[in-house]
Design an enzyme around this catalytic site. Structure first.
Site, PDB file in Angstrom:
ATOM      1  N   MET A 265     -10.743  22.904  -1.224  1.00 52.39           N
ATOM      2  CA  MET A 265     -11.307  22.209  -0.071  1.00 52.39           C
ATOM      3  C   MET A 265     -12.831  22.333  -0.067  1.00 52.39           C
ATOM      4  SD  MET A 265     -10.117  22.087   3.893  1.00 52.39           S
ATOM      5  CE  MET A 265      -8.854  23.254   3.771  1.00 52.39           C
TER       6      MET A 265
ATOM      7  N   HIS B 240       1.851  -8.215  14.564  1.00 49.92           N
ATOM      8  CA  HIS B 240       1.955  -7.116  13.618  1.00 49.92           C
ATOM      9  C   HIS B 240       0.823  -7.181  12.592  1.00 49.92           C
ATOM     10  CE1 HIS B 240       4.093  -3.964  11.414  1.00 49.92           C
ATOM     11  NE2 HIS B 240       3.650  -4.572  10.334  1.00 49.92           N
TER      12      HIS B 240
ATOM     13  N   GLY C  72     -12.823  27.273  -3.953  1.00 48.86           N
ATOM     14  CA  GLY C  72     -11.566  26.666  -3.501  1.00 48.86           C
ATOM     15  C   GLY C  72     -11.622  25.153  -3.563  1.00 48.86           C
TER      16      GLY C  72
ATOM     17  N   PRO D 142     -10.416   3.113   7.355  1.00 47.93           N
ATOM     18  CA  PRO D 142     -11.074   1.860   7.008  1.00 47.93           C
ATOM     19  C   PRO D 142     -10.492   1.112   5.805  1.00 47.93           C
ATOM     20  CG  PRO D 142     -12.377   3.707   6.231  1.00 47.93           C
ATOM     21  CD  PRO D 142     -11.168   4.294   6.913  1.00 47.93           C
TER      22      PRO D 142
ATOM     23  N   THR E  75       0.858  -1.184   0.000  1.00 46.63           N
ATOM     24  CA  THR E  75       0.000   0.000   0.000  1.00 46.63           C
ATOM     25  C   THR E  75       0.894   1.233   0.000  1.00 46.63           C
ATOM     26  OG1 THR E  75      -0.095   0.427   2.369  1.00 46.63           O
ATOM     27  CG2 THR E  75      -1.529  -1.302   1.529  1.00 46.63           C
ATOM     28  N   CYS E  76       0.284   2.424   0.024  1.00 46.50           N
ATOM     29  CA  CYS E  76       1.127   3.635   0.018  1.00 46.50           C
ATOM     30  C   CYS E  76       1.949   3.724   1.296  1.00 46.50           C
ATOM     31  CB  CYS E  76       0.321   4.905  -0.093  1.00 46.50           C
ATOM     32  SG  CYS E  76      -1.327   4.715  -0.672  1.00 46.50           S
TER      33      CYS E  76
END
Lengths: 255, 435
Positions: free
Chosen positions: B193, B99, B191, B115, B49-50
């Protein structure tokens, strides 16, 4: 027997008014079912008393008026499937049928059993309305608490625990409607009982009647304002909490 | 058979290393095949994953397995062995399982409780399993990890409170208006956001989105993107009264919505509440507006403080989650040990039976004169000896397993009976096995 269809009309009235005034979405049978049952019962009784020649006097005329109204509304409903009309027809049907029970002339009216029924249902509905107003008070308190949380701009854990303002306001509206309907029905039944017991619809004992009138006027005003002036939110919440004081008074003088 | 985990994550490894180790999901089957060509790994799975790249594996030998993973990572992703040595964490058995449980439960995530990670772990497992790289060790481990994640999510409020500014705004809007159905959103300024928050609200069912911007072209562009309508920036009185939610993000150096303007809009709204989100700096909405009844005004600082309070709340829930993980880990280990022990019992029994039969045949061959009854008596006697010999050790071991038998004890028992530790491959114990 008369008690049974008066109760059936009462249930039907509350369901109809709920859909009309509280913008509720009860299925049609909840309103129409009791109405049809009450109507059939009343018809049978009319037929029986007509055959035996028992019916005379004002009571029977009121009862007949209720019967005709119910018939007309049912015909209209069968044609248009529209319950809104019932919101106006059923209060009249209930009041006419109810008072006919208190007046001399109709079947069994003025009897001991009839009086007992009127008094008991009066008391039962009065308690039901008091309980509703308590819930209304609680819902209003929750509304104010939630609004305060949101207004503070630093909401705490209660923000998650309490429902949204919209839900609380809707709850406020619905409970208000039911409480008011129960209270009104209870007052009507009380005055029917007074008629058959004392021969007068209303006894003027100010100590006993004033808190009741205040309660009825208070919640009635709130309901009217909600319906016509779209009162909502904080104003409505504070008003419901204030009106609860009148309920406490009314309970105190009656218990 | 040891479970091995080797990987890098956001905790200790910078992005420039993580991105070099990243495995694209659509090429995963090929990567797994390539990893499979390295010797020493029985089962393998890559979680990429990232925020983390981790290889889960079960292997005959821990050291050989780790070497295989190291070589694979450095050769496949062309990462210097030295870099890997510095960044790669290698965990074994209990630590590796803990882990994985923490990762799947989103307790090891950058934003605790987010999630997505569980879905990513499930996908990684699916890819490994469908391509034949995950056997029964990883299967039972991952199945348990999914259960643990579900339990953590159900028993704690870890994922409930939003932790981004735009989702916090949407969450507050829901606390005011309940559902978003039928609500009108007005964007003042276009904007980024504001756009994000508007998208959130539209996804929740907001029915109308109005966009007012100083340059009309930009307003129209954004309105089109959001499925809304551009309105005149200079004349928004009617729109303001219609708006349940206002998101202000103009670049104006002064107040755009003063108290009077909002008050007159409220007049028209009767008592319907209004939610003003001011994410502009400098602010667009007069802070005094919040004093008006039925108005809820949040500026960027307010939203940020909601977010940080929520993050703190998640940290508290995470504590609870870690306790659940520990509890689950203990029960998983206990079950694994019990299974290992019963496999050991079965192996010992099979071995003893083989010895018995061999010796019995030898003896019977040497005594040809025995009749059927005598042969049966000998048979019964050898059986009785085997059973009596094994009875005490088994009973004692089972008692120990219930209490504290660790891997070493089991290994010791295996050696004691001359079994190759870790190499017991027997069918699962049948119904008439004592174990």
């Amino acid at each position: 027997m008369i008690a049974v269809f008066v109760i059936l009309y009462l249930v039907s009235m509350i369901a109809h008014l709920y859909n009309l005034l509280a913008e509720g979405k009860l299925p049609a049978w909840v309103g129409i079912g009791p109405l049809v049952a009450g109507f059939v019962l009343q018809t049978v009784m009319f037929g029986y008393s007509g055959l035996t020649g028992q019916s005379r006097g004002l009571g029977v005329w009121l009862s007949a008026a209720a019967w005709i109204l119910a018939l007309l509304y049912l015909v209209a409903y069968a044609r248009y499937r529209e319950m809104a009309l019932g919101g106006f027809a059923l209060p009249a049907i209930f009041v006419l049928a109810g008072y006919s029970a208190a007046l001399p002339g109709a079947w069994g009216s003025g009897s001991q059993a009839m009086q007992g029924f009127l008094l008991k249902s009066h008391a039962f509905l009065a308690l039901l309305s008091a309980a509703s107003f308590f819930l209304l008070f609680a819902a209003a308190l929750m509304y104010v608490a939630q609004a305060h949380q949101l207004k503070s701009r630093r909401p705490g854990a209660w923000l998650r625990r309490l429902p949204s303002l919209d839900v609380l306001d809707d709850l406020n509206h619905k409970i208000l409607y039911f409480g008011f309907a129960f209270l009104t029905a209870s007052l009507l039944l009380g005055s029917m009982w007074a008629q058959s017991e004392h021969g007068a619809f209303w006894s003027l004992d100010p100590l006993k009647t004033l808190p009741l009138i205040l309660t009825w006027l208070g919640y009635g005003l709130l309901l009217v304002c909600r319906l016509t002036r779209s009162w909502k939110g904080m104003r409505s919440a504070f008003f419901s909490m204030g009106a609860f004081v009148a309920v406490l008074f009314a309970l105190a003088v009656h218990l | 058979m040891p479970i091995i985990l080797a990987g890098v994550s956001h905790h200790r490894t910078p992005l420039e290393v993580r991105e070099r180790l990243f495995f694209a999901p659509d090429a995963m089957p090929e990567w797994l095949d390539r990893l499979g060509r390295y010797n020493g790994l029985e089962e393998r799975l890559i979680l990429s994953t990232c925020n983390r790249v981790e290889v889960y594996s079960s292997a005959e030998s821990f050291e050989a397995g780790v070497d295989a993973i190291r070589s694979f990572l450095s050769e496949a992703r062309e990462v210097a062995a030295e870099t890997l040595r510095r960044h790669l964490y290698v965990l074994r058995d209990e630590e590796a399982m803990r882990h994985l449980f923490l990762v799947a439960s989103s307790l090891d995530s950058m934003v605790v409780g987010e999630p997505q990670i569980l879905g990513q772990v499930k996908e990684a497992y699916r890819l490994a399993q469908e391509n034949g790289h995950a056997g029964k060790n990883l299967a039972s481990l991952f199945a348990r990890a999914f259960q643990v994640a579900k339990k953590v999510r159900e028993r704690t409020a870890i994922g409930e409170a939003p932790v981004s500014v735009s989702s916090a705004a949407v969450d507050l809007a829901k606390k005011i208006f309940g559902g978003m159905e039928g609500r009108t959103v007005l964007l003042l300024g276009a904007g980024e956001m504001a756009e994000l928050a508007a998208r959130h609200l539209a996804a929740q069912g907001a029915s109308a989105i109005l966009v007012a911007n100083r340059t009309l072209a930009r307003a129209q562009e954004l309105a089109q993107a959001l499925g809304g309508r551009a309105v005149d920036y200079q004349n928004i009185t009617a729109e303001l009264a219609a708006a349940d939610i206002v998101i202000a993000s103009t670049g104006a150096p002064h107040i755009v919505l003063d108290r009077g303007r909002v008050a007159s809009a409220l007049e028209l709204r009767r008592d319907r509440p209004m939610f003003l989100i001011d994410i502009a700096v400098p602010r667009d909405v007069d802070p005094g507006v919040n004093e008006l009844e039925n108005v809820y005004l949040y500026d960027i600082d307010d939203l940020q403080s909601v977010v940080s309070a929520n993050l703190k709340g998640r940290e508290k829930e995470a504590e609870q989650g870690r306790l659940i993980v520990e509890e689950e880990l203990r029960s998983f280990l206990r079950r694994r040990k019990a299974e290992e022990l019963s496999r050991t019992f079965a192996a010992i029994r099979v071995q003893a039976e083989a010895f018995r039969e061999r010796e019995l045949t030898k003896t019977l061959n040497r005594l040809p004169g025995l009749d059927e009854k005598e042969r049966q008596a000998l048979e019964a006697m050898t059986r009785a000896i085997v059973n009596k010999l094994l009875h005490h050790p088994f009973a004692h071991l089972r008692e120990m397993a219930a209490e504290q038998a660790d891997e070493k004890t089991i290994e010791f028992v295996q050696r004691l009976f001359g079994l190759e530790p870790g190499a017991i491959e027997l069918p699962p114990p049948g119904p008439d096995d004592e174990a």
